[in-house]
Design a protein around this motif. Structure first.
Motif, PDB file in Angstrom:
ATOM      1  N   CYS A   1      17.507 -17.459  10.120  1.00 43.30           N
ATOM      2  CA  CYS A   1      18.629 -17.073  11.294  1.00 43.30           C
ATOM      3  C   CYS A   1      18.815 -15.599  11.523  1.00 43.30           C
ATOM      4  N   LYS A   2      17.931 -14.914  10.582  1.00 41.80           N
ATOM      5  CA  LYS A   2      17.886 -13.358  10.576  1.00 41.80           C
ATOM      6  C   LYS A   2      16.551 -13.024  10.152  1.00 41.80           C
ATOM      7  N   ARG A   3      15.684 -12.511  10.860  1.00 50.65           N
ATOM      8  CA  ARG A   3      14.294 -12.225  10.601  1.00 50.65           C
ATOM      9  C   ARG A   3      13.880 -10.945  11.122  1.00 50.65           C
ATOM     10  N   SER A   4      12.764 -10.215  10.507  1.00 56.61           N
ATOM     11  CA  SER A   4      11.917  -9.418  10.985  1.00 56.61           C
ATOM     12  C   SER A   4      10.872  -9.687  11.603  1.00 56.61           C
ATOM     13  N   PHE A   5      10.093  -9.086  12.380  1.00 61.20           N
ATOM     14  CA  PHE A   5       8.921  -9.261  13.298  1.00 61.20           C
ATOM     15  C   PHE A   5       7.622  -9.341  12.208  1.00 61.20           C
ATOM     16  N   PRO A   6       6.829 -10.448  12.508  1.00 59.59           N
ATOM     17  CA  PRO A   6       5.979 -10.779  11.452  1.00 59.59           C
ATOM     18  C   PRO A   6       4.706  -9.588  11.416  1.00 59.59           C
ATOM     19  N   SER A   7       4.049  -9.198  10.268  1.00 63.18           N
ATOM     20  CA  SER A   7       3.168  -8.342  10.318  1.00 63.18           C
ATOM     21  C   SER A   7       2.432  -8.801   9.166  1.00 63.18           C
ATOM     22  N   PRO A   8       1.062  -8.131   9.051  1.00 62.49           N
ATOM     23  CA  PRO A   8       0.221  -8.759   7.807  1.00 62.49           C
ATOM     24  C   PRO A   8       0.925  -8.426   6.372  1.00 62.49           C
ATOM     25  N   ARG A   9       1.637  -7.332   6.469  1.00 60.84           N
ATOM     26  CA  ARG A   9       2.173  -6.946   4.916  1.00 60.84           C
ATOM     27  C   ARG A   9       3.374  -7.975   4.748  1.00 60.84           C
ATOM     28  N   VAL A  10       4.443  -8.016   5.742  1.00 56.14           N
ATOM     29  CA  VAL A  10       5.568  -8.731   5.426  1.00 56.14           C
ATOM     30  C   VAL A  10       5.022 -10.253   5.535  1.00 56.14           C
ATOM     31  N   ALA A  11       4.094 -10.900   6.214  1.00 59.99           N
ATOM     32  CA  ALA A  11       3.635 -12.207   5.780  1.00 59.99           C
ATOM     33  C   ALA A  11       2.856 -12.256   4.527  1.00 59.99           C
ATOM     34  N   ALA A  12       2.160 -11.229   4.001  1.00 59.52           N
ATOM     35  CA  ALA A  12       1.698 -11.466   2.822  1.00 59.52           C
ATOM     36  C   ALA A  12       2.438 -11.384   1.506  1.00 59.52           C
TER      37      ALA A  12
ATOM     38  N   ARG B   1      14.126  -4.218  -0.187  1.00 61.24           N
ATOM     39  CA  ARG B   1      13.921  -3.831   1.393  1.00 61.24           C
ATOM     40  C   ARG B   1      12.358  -3.842   1.609  1.00 61.24           C
ATOM     41  N   VAL B   2      11.504  -3.831   0.516  1.00 60.57           N
ATOM     42  CA  VAL B   2      10.155  -4.222   0.936  1.00 60.57           C
ATOM     43  C   VAL B   2       9.671  -5.200   0.941  1.00 60.57           C
ATOM     44  N   PHE B   3       9.948  -6.109  -0.205  1.00 66.07           N
ATOM     45  CA  PHE B   3       9.631  -7.503  -0.340  1.00 66.07           C
ATOM     46  C   PHE B   3      10.388  -8.786   0.217  1.00 66.07           C
ATOM     47  N   GLY B   4      11.631  -8.235   0.629  1.00 66.46           N
ATOM     48  CA  GLY B   4      12.574  -9.343   1.164  1.00 66.46           C
ATOM     49  C   GLY B   4      12.660  -9.065   2.856  1.00 66.46           C
ATOM     50  N   ARG B   5      11.790  -8.333   3.235  1.00 67.65           N
ATOM     51  CA  ARG B   5      11.799  -7.980   4.663  1.00 67.65           C
ATOM     52  C   ARG B   5      11.767  -9.383   5.629  1.00 67.65           C
ATOM     53  N   TYR B   6      10.872 -10.305   5.022  1.00 66.72           N
ATOM     54  CA  TYR B   6      10.491 -11.613   6.116  1.00 66.72           C
ATOM     55  C   TYR B   6      11.759 -12.082   6.527  1.00 66.72           C
ATOM     56  N   ASN B   7      12.700 -12.370   5.653  1.00 69.41           N
ATOM     57  CA  ASN B   7      13.970 -13.121   6.309  1.00 69.41           C
ATOM     58  C   ASN B   7      15.231 -12.204   6.022  1.00 69.41           C
ATOM     59  N   LEU B   8      14.759 -10.755   5.826  1.00 69.43           N
ATOM     60  CA  LEU B   8      16.113  -9.669   5.654  1.00 69.43           C
ATOM     61  C   LEU B   8      17.096 -10.198   4.417  1.00 69.43           C
ATOM     62  N   THR B   9      16.578 -10.656   3.324  1.00 70.72           N
ATOM     63  CA  THR B   9      17.213 -11.238   2.437  1.00 70.72           C
ATOM     64  C   THR B   9      18.021 -10.179   1.552  1.00 70.72           C
ATOM     65  N   TYR B  10      17.858  -8.970   1.938  1.00 73.51           N
ATOM     66  CA  TYR B  10      18.910  -7.869   1.312  1.00 73.51           C
ATOM     67  C   TYR B  10      19.765  -7.559   1.944  1.00 73.51           C
ATOM     68  N   LEU B  11      20.035  -8.157   3.242  1.00 78.12           N
ATOM     69  CA  LEU B  11      21.200  -7.936   3.937  1.00 78.12           C
ATOM     70  C   LEU B  11      22.413  -8.965   3.685  1.00 78.12           C
ATOM     71  N   ASP B  12      23.394  -8.574   3.574  1.00 82.92           N
ATOM     72  CA  ASP B  12      24.706  -9.453   3.373  1.00 82.92           C
ATOM     73  C   ASP B  12      24.857 -10.478   4.317  1.00 82.92           C
ATOM     74  N   GLU B  13      24.574 -11.477   3.916  1.00 82.75           N
ATOM     75  CA  GLU B  13      24.870 -12.823   4.935  1.00 82.75           C
ATOM     76  C   GLU B  13      26.099 -12.821   5.578  1.00 82.75           C
TER      77      GLU B  13
END
Length: 538
Positions: A138-149, A163-175
Motif C-alpha cells: 500500500c506504500k511503495r517506491s518505484f522499482p529499480s535494479p538496486r531496489v529490486a535486488a 532507508r537503503v534496504f527497506g525502500r521497496y515497500n518503504l518499511t522505514y516509514l511509520d505505517e
C-alpha cells in the motif's frame, strides 16, 4: 446511479470484478455502509470482466443502485478501470478491488484529504491483510535494479527500517502517519477525475499488476504528489480474483514489471535482463510456495504412490518367478516411479490441493485416475522402457482409492489425523442470528462440505434467540478454553454486515490460538456463499 447524502459533488467508486461474486457482494455492502455516512454523492460502478460465476445475473438485482457494465471478454484490470471511469460523473475517482472491505469512515476521510491537499495526485489509505497486519504494497517506491535486488535477496526483510534496504515497500516509514510516497496500491487508489483524464487513464498494455505503479509515475511527472494516508483503512483479501487463473496471475506480474522497466527505466541490456530475471524468479518462487503449503499432505501422497508401485511391482514380478531388479532395470524402475509421482502430485498442487484449503476427496480421486491413465498411455510409446502395464493398472486403482481414503478418514480421525490430512473441520459459528442459523443448517445437512458444527458463540451482546439457546456454547472470552476442550479447528464469522468490524477487532485483539478464522460472505444459501480464510493466528 447514485446513493447517499445531500446532492453535491462526491466520489465515483469503480470496481473491476472477475469471478469473485461472493466477496464482491461483501465489498458492495461495505461501500454502501460507508456511503450512508458520506456527506456527498456516491456513485458505484462495477465493470465485470467476463465472470462465469453469475456475478452480474445474481448481484445486479441485489444492488440495483450500482451501474453495471459487462464485458464479453476479460480485458484486464486497467482496461476495466478505464471503461468504468469513462461513465463516472463525480470529481473524485476511487478504484477499489472487489476483494476489499472498507470502514464506514473511509469515503469521507479520503474526500476530506483531497479537499485539503490541492497538490495530491494519487492517494491511498492503509491496507491491512486478513489478520490485521499491514499489507506492504500500500506504500511503495518505484522499482529499480538496486531496489529490486535488495528485495529479492532478502535484505529488505532483514533490515526493514533501513532507508537503503527497506525502500521497496518503504518499511522505514511509520505505517500510521501520512507520508508522501512514490506509489500506492491499485487495490485502493484515489485520483481526481480531471487528473485521471489528463494522464490518459491506466495504460492498457498492463493486463494485471503494474498499472498502478505506471499511473503513479505519470502523475508525478506532471508535478503532482502521491500520498499514503492511513487515517482510515480497508481489509484486502489479496488474490481472490487470481484464484481462477493461478499461474496466469504470476505470469502477469512478471510481464507487468517487464513493461514498466522498458517504459520508464533507462536501463542498458544487462541490468534490464538481471531485473527481469529477478522478478521472474521471485514470481515463480511465490507461485510454487503457494501450491505446496500443506507439506504433510503432499508428502503422504508421494509416500503412498511409491509404496503402492513398489509393492505391486514386487508381487507381480515374484508371481512370475523373478526378483524385482533381475526383471526390471533399477534405472527404469526409478524413472517410472519419479514420472508417476510427478504426474500425480503436480496436477494436484496446481489445483490447490496442497494449499490452505480443505482436502477435496472427489477431485483427488479423479485427478489421480487421469494421471495414471496418462502414464499408462505414455508407456505404449516407450515399450523398451516400460516394465509392466499391469503394474500401472493395478497401482492406479489402489493409489486413487488410498489417496481418497486418506482424506476421507479425516472426518472420523482424531486431532492429529485431521491436522495432517485436512479433513472435516470441527467449527463453531460466531453469531446467533438468522444468518448464522442458516449456515449451521447447511453444515448439518452436508450441503456445505468439510465442516462439523459444534455450536454457536454468542455475539454481539444481547438476548440469545430462543431457537439456538440450547446450542450456544460460550462467548468470545471463553473461546480459547472451548477450543482446547472441544478440539475445535475453526471459527466461522456469520454476522449481520454491520457487526463484522466489531467482531474482527475483537478477534484480532484477543487472538484465537491455533484456530482458523473464516468469514461467511454472500447469502447463506447453496451456491451463493463463500467462506474466506482470515488467518488470525498467533
Amino acid at each position: 446511479m447514485t446513493v447517499a447524502g445531500p446532492r453535491g459533488p462526491g466520489i465515483s467508486v469503480i470496481i473491476v470484478s472477475y469471478n469473485v461474486r461472493e466477496i464482491l457482494d461483501a465489498c458492495l455492502q461495505s461501500v454502501y455502509h460507508a456511503a450512508a455516512r458520506f456527506s456527498g454523492t456516491v456513485e458505484v460502478i462495477v465493470f465485470d470482466n467476463e465472470s462465469r460465476d453469475g456475478t452480474v445475473s445474481l448481484l445486479k438485482p441485489r444492488w440495483p443502485e450500482a451501474t453495471w457494465i459487462s464485458s464479453d471478454r476479460n480485458l484486464g484490470f486497467g482496461s476495466g478501470c478505464n471503461r468504468g471511469a469513462a461513465v463516472a460523473t463525480q470529481p473524485l475517482l476511487l478504484f477499489l478491488n472487489p476483494d476489499t472491505l472498507m470502514r464506514e469512515d473511509t469515503l469521507q476521510v479520503m474526500w476530506d484529504f483531497f479537499r485539503s491537499h490541492a497538490d495530491a495526485g494519487v492517494a491511498g489509505c492503509k491496507i491491512v491483510n486478513r489478520d490485521g497486519s499491514l499489507q506492504l504494497a500500500c506504500k511503495r517506491s518505484f522499482p529499480s535494479p538496486r531496489v529490486a535486488a535488495f528485495k529479492l535477496i532478502g535484505l529488505g526483510s532483514l533490515f526493514p527500517k533501513s532507508r537503503v534496504f527497506g525502500r521497496y515497500n518503504l518499511t522505514y516509514l511509520d505505517e500510521n502517519t501520512t507520508h508522501e510516497v512514490d506509489a500506492v496500491s491499485g487495490s485502493f487508489l484515489c485520483i481526481s477525475s480531471e487528473l485521471f483524464r489528463e494522464i490518459g487513464g491506466f495504460d492498457e498494455d498492463f493486463f494485471m499488476y503494474g498499472e498502478d505503479l505506471d499511473l503513479c509515475f505519470r502523475a508525478k511527472l506532471l508535478g503532482k504528489r502521491n500520498y499514503y494516508h492511513p487515517i482510515t483503512q480497508v481489509i484486502h483479501f489479496k488474490g481472490e480474483s487470481a484464484k481462477s487463473r493461478p499461474l496466469g496471475s504470476f505470469l502477469d506480474f512478471h510481464a507487468a514489471m517487464v513493461i514498466f522497466s522498458k517504459k520508464h527505466l533507462e536501463l542498458r541490456a544487462l541490468p534490464l535482463i538481471l531485473l527481469n530475471a529477478g522478478v521472474a524468479i521471485l514470481a515463480l518462487a511465490k507461485f510454487i510456495s503457494s501450491r505446496f503449503q500443506k507439506w504433510p499432505r503432499w508428502f503422504a501422497d508421494l509416500l503412498i504412490v511409491n509404496l503402492v508401485l513398489g509393492v505391486v511391482a514386487y508381487v507381480y514380478v515374484h508371481a512370475k518367478g523373478h526378483t524385482l531388479f533381475s526383471f526390471i532395470e533399477p534405472s527404469v524402475y526409478v524413472f517410472w516411479n519419479v514420472l508417476t509421482s510427478l504426474a500425480v502430485v503436480l496436477p494436484l498442487a496446481y489445483a490447490g490441493e496442497y494449499g490452505s484449503g480443505p482436502a477435496r476427496p472427489r477431485k483427488v480421486f479423479l485427478s489421480v485416475g487421469i494421471s495414471f491413465l496418462a502414464v499408462f498411455s505414455l508407456s505404449f510409446f516407450m515399450k523398451e522402457h516400460a516394465y509392466s502395464r499391469v503394474v500401472f493398472a493395478i497401482s492406479s486403482v489402489l493409489s486413487a482409492a488410498l489417496l481418497t481414503s486418506w482424506r476421507l478418514a479425516g472426518s472420523h480421525g482424531g486431532r492429529f489425523w485431521r491436522k495432517v490430512v485436512g479433513g472435516v473441520k470441527r467449527v463453531v459459528i460466531l453469531g446467533t442470528a438468522a444468518r448464522a442459523r442458516t449456515l449451521a443448517a447447511l453444515i448439518q445437512n452436508e450441503t456445505l462440505e468439510g465442516y462439523e458444527c459444534v455450536g454457536f458463540i454468542h455475539f454481539p451482546a444481547g438476548p440469545v434467540p430462543q431457537e439456538v439457546r440450547a446450542n450456544v456454547i460460550g462467548d468470545l472470552e471463553t473461546l480459547p478454553t472451548l477450543a482446547r476442550k472441544l478440539d475445535l479447528q475453526a471459527v466461522i464469522i456469520a454476522l449481520d454486515e454491520g457487526t463484522y468490524p466489531a467482531a474482527l477487532r475483537v478477534l484480532a485483539a484477543h487472538g484465537a490460538g491455533s484456530l482458523e478464522i473464516k468469514m461467511l460472505v454472500g447469502d447463506p444459501e447453496p451456491g451463493k456463499n463463500s467462506l474466506i480464510d482470515l488467518n488470525f493466528r498467533n
